[in-house]
Design a protein around this motif. Structure first.
Motif, mmCIF file in Angstrom:
data_model
loop_
_atom_site.group_PDB
_atom_site.id
_atom_site.type_symbol
_atom_site.label_atom_id
_atom_site.label_comp_id
_atom_site.label_asym_id
_atom_site.label_seq_id
_atom_site.Cartn_x
_atom_site.Cartn_y
_atom_site.Cartn_z
ATOM 1 N N TYR A 138 22.981 -18.419 6.934
ATOM 2 C CA TYR A 138 21.567 -18.212 7.258
ATOM 3 C C TYR A 138 20.719 -18.262 5.997
ATOM 4 C CZ TYR A 138 23.401 -16.557 11.703
ATOM 5 O OH TYR A 138 24.043 -16.470 12.905
ATOM 6 N N ASN A 139 19.436 -18.613 6.143
ATOM 7 C CA ASN A 139 18.533 -18.576 4.992
ATOM 8 C C ASN A 139 18.322 -17.155 4.496
ATOM 9 O OD1 ASN A 139 18.181 -21.321 4.745
ATOM 10 N ND2 ASN A 139 16.454 -21.370 6.148
ATOM 11 N N THR A 140 18.183 -16.220 5.439
ATOM 12 C CA THR A 140 18.182 -14.794 5.102
ATOM 13 C C THR A 140 18.995 -14.078 6.171
ATOM 14 O OG1 THR A 140 16.222 -14.142 6.371
ATOM 15 C CG2 THR A 140 15.856 -14.909 4.098
ATOM 16 N N SER B 138 27.792 10.647 5.290
ATOM 17 C CA SER B 138 28.421 9.374 5.665
ATOM 18 C C SER B 138 27.826 8.244 4.846
ATOM 19 C CB SER B 138 28.230 9.103 7.159
ATOM 20 O OG SER B 138 28.949 10.060 7.911
ATOM 21 N N LYS B 139 28.687 7.293 4.521
ATOM 22 C CA LYS B 139 28.284 6.166 3.675
ATOM 23 C C LYS B 139 28.088 4.932 4.547
ATOM 24 C CE LYS B 139 30.882 3.495 0.789
ATOM 25 N NZ LYS B 139 31.822 3.185 -0.267
ATOM 26 N N TYR B 140 26.939 4.291 4.370
ATOM 27 C CA TYR B 140 26.603 3.045 5.060
ATOM 28 C C TYR B 140 26.221 2.005 4.016
ATOM 29 C CZ TYR B 140 26.603 5.494 9.464
ATOM 30 O OH TYR B 140 27.004 6.203 10.563
ATOM 31 N N THR B 141 26.581 0.764 4.292
ATOM 32 C CA THR B 141 26.203 -0.345 3.420
ATOM 33 C C THR B 141 25.221 -1.226 4.154
ATOM 34 O OG1 THR B 141 28.361 -0.319 2.332
ATOM 35 C CG2 THR B 141 27.040 -2.312 2.088
ATOM 36 N N VAL B 142 24.141 -1.562 3.474
ATOM 37 C CA VAL B 142 23.169 -2.526 3.980
ATOM 38 C C VAL B 142 23.170 -3.681 2.984
ATOM 39 C CG1 VAL B 142 20.775 -2.966 4.627
ATOM 40 C CG2 VAL B 142 21.790 -0.703 5.035
ATOM 41 N N GLU B 143 23.594 -4.854 3.463
ATOM 42 C CA GLU B 143 23.682 -6.039 2.605
ATOM 43 C C GLU B 143 22.549 -6.993 2.931
ATOM 44 O OE1 GLU B 143 28.264 -6.935 1.932
ATOM 45 O OE2 GLU B 143 27.686 -6.900 4.060
ATOM 46 N N CYS B 144 21.936 -7.540 1.894
ATOM 47 C CA CYS B 144 20.856 -8.512 2.033
ATOM 48 C C CYS B 144 21.342 -9.845 1.475
ATOM 49 C CB CYS B 144 19.627 -8.078 1.241
ATOM 50 S SG CYS B 144 19.022 -6.442 1.657
ATOM 51 N N TYR B 145 21.123 -10.919 2.229
ATOM 52 C CA TYR B 145 21.506 -12.265 1.813
ATOM 53 C C TYR B 145 20.295 -13.175 1.872
ATOM 54 C CZ TYR B 145 26.277 -10.770 2.853
ATOM 55 O OH TYR B 145 27.465 -10.097 2.879
ATOM 56 N N ALA B 146 20.218 -14.113 0.941
ATOM 57 C CA ALA B 146 19.178 -15.140 0.994
ATOM 58 C C ALA B 146 19.653 -16.345 0.199
ATOM 59 C CB ALA B 146 17.861 -14.625 0.431
ATOM 60 N N LYS B 147 19.172 -17.516 0.613
ATOM 61 C CA LYS B 147 19.481 -18.721 -0.151
ATOM 62 C C LYS B 147 18.237 -19.581 -0.241
ATOM 63 C CE LYS B 147 21.396 -21.269 3.748
ATOM 64 N NZ LYS B 147 22.577 -21.936 4.281
ATOM 65 N N SER B 148 18.225 -20.437 -1.254
ATOM 66 C CA SER B 148 17.071 -21.295 -1.504
ATOM 67 C C SER B 148 17.533 -22.542 -2.234
ATOM 68 C CB SER B 148 16.047 -20.547 -2.368
ATOM 69 O OG SER B 148 15.003 -21.402 -2.764
ATOM 70 N N ALA B 149 16.875 -23.642 -1.957
ATOM 71 C CA ALA B 149 17.144 -24.877 -2.695
ATOM 72 C C ALA B 149 16.359 -24.897 -4.000
ATOM 73 C CB ALA B 149 16.786 -26.087 -1.843
ATOM 74 N N ALA C 276 15.355 -15.372 -4.538
ATOM 75 C CA ALA C 276 15.423 -15.621 -3.096
ATOM 76 C C ALA C 276 15.680 -14.339 -2.318
ATOM 77 C CB ALA C 276 16.507 -16.656 -2.793
ATOM 78 N N VAL C 277 16.559 -13.473 -2.817
ATOM 79 C CA VAL C 277 16.942 -12.273 -2.077
ATOM 80 C C VAL C 277 15.992 -11.096 -2.320
ATOM 81 C CG1 VAL C 277 18.540 -11.209 -3.743
ATOM 82 C CG2 VAL C 277 18.973 -11.006 -1.276
ATOM 83 N N ASP C 278 15.218 -11.137 -3.369
ATOM 84 C CA ASP C 278 14.369 -10.001 -3.720
ATOM 85 C C ASP C 278 13.396 -9.580 -2.609
ATOM 86 O OD1 ASP C 278 13.773 -8.084 -5.918
ATOM 87 O OD2 ASP C 278 11.760 -8.939 -5.663
ATOM 88 N N PRO C 279 12.717 -10.496 -1.911
ATOM 89 C CA PRO C 279 11.830 -10.047 -0.827
ATOM 90 C C PRO C 279 12.579 -9.349 0.323
ATOM 91 C CG PRO C 279 11.329 -12.321 -1.435
ATOM 92 C CD PRO C 279 12.593 -11.933 -2.143
ATOM 93 N N VAL C 280 13.801 -9.772 0.591
ATOM 94 C CA VAL C 280 14.596 -9.122 1.643
ATOM 95 C C VAL C 280 14.976 -7.717 1.190
ATOM 96 C CG1 VAL C 280 16.646 -9.287 3.106
ATOM 97 C CG2 VAL C 280 15.469 -11.377 2.380
#
Length: 143
Positions: A37-39, A64-75, A82-86
Motif C-alpha cells: 500500500y502507499n500508506t 499492556s503493550k501495543y504496537t502501532v506501525e506506520c508504512y508509506a512509500k513514494s517514488a 513519506a512516512v512522517d505525515p502518517v
C-alpha cells in the motif's frame, strides 16, 4: 472476547475515525502485505502484565503493550519524508484521547523506532510502542 482484542479495536476505531489517518488500517497484519500500500497502519497487541494487588479476588490492573506501525512509500520522497505525515497523524489522533473513549485508563507512547529503504520505491516504516493501563476482573480477561 478479551480486553486485549477490545483495546486493539478501540485503537483501530480511533485511527479510522474521519478523517482516517490512512485508508488502510489493519489488525495484526504481516509487514510484507502492508508494504503493498502507499500508506498503511497496523495495530497489534504484544504483551500484558497484570498487577493483582494484595487482596484475592480484587480486580487486576494491567500494563499492556501495543504496537502501532506506520508504512508509506513514494517514488519521489525519501522514506522518512513519506512516512512522517502518517506518524504525525497517528500520534496526534491517539494523544487527543488517551482513554480511547473511556475504554482504558491511559494510553501513552513509550518508544518509537524507524526504518527506511531507498531501493526502487522509497519506503518508510515507523513503529510506535504504546503502554496501556487498564483493568479486568479477577476471574476473567474482560473489561
Amino acid at each position: 472476547m478479551t480486553v486485549f482484542v477490545d483495546i486493539t479495536g478501540a485503537i483501530i476505531a480511533a485511527l479510522a475515525a474521519e478523517p482516517a489517518v490512512s485508508p488502510n488500517i489493519f489488525r495484526a497484519r504481516d509487514a510484507a502485505l502492508l508494504a503493498s500500500y502507499n500508506t498503511a497502519v497496523n495495530v497489534q497487541w504484544d504483551a500484558g502484565t497484570p498487577d493483582y494487588g494484595q487482596i484475592h479476588g480484587a480486580p487486576a490492573d494491567w500494563q499492556s503493550k501495543y504496537t502501532v506501525e506506520c508504512y508509506a512509500k513514494s517514488a519521489v520522497l525519501s522514506g522518512d519524508l513519506a512516512v512522517d505525515p502518517v506518524l504525525d497523524a497517528v500520534f496526534t489522533r491517539l494523544a487527543a484521547d488517551p482513554t480511547l473513549g473511556n475504554t482504558v485508563a491511559w494510553l501513552r507512547m513509550v518508544h518509537v523506532e524507524a526504518s527506511c529503504d531507498s531501493a526502487g520505491q522509497k519506503t518508510g516504516w515507523v513503529g510506535m510502542t504504546y503502554l496501556v493501563t487498564h483493568r479486568t476482573s479477577a476471574d476473567n480477561l474482560n473489561a
